[in-house]
Design a protein around this motif. Structure first.
Motif, PDB file in Angstrom:
ATOM      1  N   PRO A 134       0.728  -1.111  -0.230  1.00 25.30           N
ATOM      2  CA  PRO A 134       0.082  -0.066   0.053  1.00 25.30           C
ATOM      3  C   PRO A 134       0.844   1.056   0.071  1.00 25.30           C
ATOM      4  N   LEU A 135       0.478   2.482  -0.856  1.00 24.93           N
ATOM      5  CA  LEU A 135       1.130   3.260  -0.745  1.00 24.93           C
ATOM      6  C   LEU A 135       1.624   3.923   0.817  1.00 24.93           C
ATOM      7  N   PRO A 136       2.858   4.376   0.801  1.00 18.77           N
ATOM      8  CA  PRO A 136       3.881   4.712  -0.320  1.00 18.77           C
ATOM      9  C   PRO A 136       4.767   3.526  -0.380  1.00 18.77           C
ATOM     10  N   ARG A 137       4.463   2.302  -0.152  1.00 17.16           N
ATOM     11  CA  ARG A 137       5.409   1.218  -0.038  1.00 17.16           C
ATOM     12  C   ARG A 137       5.108   0.320  -1.258  1.00 17.16           C
ATOM     13  N   LYS A 138       6.298  -0.506  -1.479  1.00 15.48           N
ATOM     14  CA  LYS A 138       6.471  -1.759  -2.587  1.00 15.48           C
ATOM     15  C   LYS A 138       7.039  -2.810  -1.706  1.00 15.48           C
ATOM     16  N   THR A 139       6.810  -3.959  -2.042  1.00 19.51           N
ATOM     17  CA  THR A 139       7.289  -5.048  -1.368  1.00 19.51           C
ATOM     18  C   THR A 139       7.879  -6.002  -2.592  1.00 19.51           C
ATOM     19  N   VAL A 140       9.131  -6.220  -2.178  1.00 20.49           N
ATOM     20  CA  VAL A 140       9.925  -7.238  -3.138  1.00 20.49           C
ATOM     21  C   VAL A 140      10.022  -8.451  -2.583  1.00 20.49           C
ATOM     22  N   TRP A 141       9.689  -9.494  -3.033  1.00 16.75           N
ATOM     23  CA  TRP A 141       9.626 -10.665  -2.535  1.00 16.75           C
ATOM     24  C   TRP A 141      10.384 -12.019  -3.123  1.00 16.75           C
ATOM     25  N   ALA A 142      10.699 -12.975  -2.556  1.00 18.56           N
ATOM     26  CA  ALA A 142      11.297 -14.114  -3.149  1.00 18.56           C
ATOM     27  C   ALA A 142      10.797 -15.336  -2.340  1.00 18.56           C
TER      28      ALA A 142
END
Length: 154
Positions: A134-142
């Motif tokens: 959710p704004l203002p974030r982003k999630t990088v996942w593995a």
């Protein structure tokens, strides 16, 4: 270091921590991830792969996803089913929704000092991606698949 021999047989609740978007925060993310995965009894080969991936994602959050005054979040989740293996998911969420990981289909720029980290993530993880918000974030996942324990193992 000794490896735990107990096998995980049920879903494990997630581990989440907020860290400062600094080199120290990125290093702590790697150390905390490795310690938590060993505590859960994750096989050492997966711990080592995940440790490298978390280090890269956390370093990216500190360098490219940094917003002064906002932390990044490390989340680990281990989902297992007795006798069926499972999935380890590592996520790093930063406060830069407007900056997504670069896509270098031909590899990093010649002579460049960066741009190789996600190639490492690609090589070590079974799957990876980016989820906006959710704004203002982003999630990088593995994600890392876990083999089922041998029959009769506890």
């Amino acid at each position: 270091m000794s490896q735990k021999t107990t096998q995980v047989g049920a879903p494990v609740r997630p581990f989440t921590v907020l860290l400062s978007p600094t080199r120290r925060g990125a290093r702590l993310a790697r150390l905390l991830a490795a310690a938590q995965l060993r505590e859960w009894g994750v096989p050492e080969d997966v711990v080592e792969r995940a440790e490298h991936v978390v280090a890269e994602l956390a370093a990216n959050a500190a360098v490219h996803g940094r917003v002064p005054g906002r932390d990044f979040r490390l989340r680990l989740a281990l989902t297992t089913a007795a006798g069926h293996g499972g999935v380890l998911r590592a996520e790093v969420a930063d406060a830069r929704h407007d900056r997504f990981p670069g896509n270098h289909p031909d590899g990093p720029p010649p002579g460049g000092e960066s741009g190789r980290g996600l190639l490492l993530v690609e090589a070590l993880a079974d799957r990876w991606g980016v989820t906006p918000g959710p704004l203002p974030r982003k999630t990088v996942w593995a994600e890392f698949g876990l083999a089922a324990p041998p029959a009769g193992a506890r």
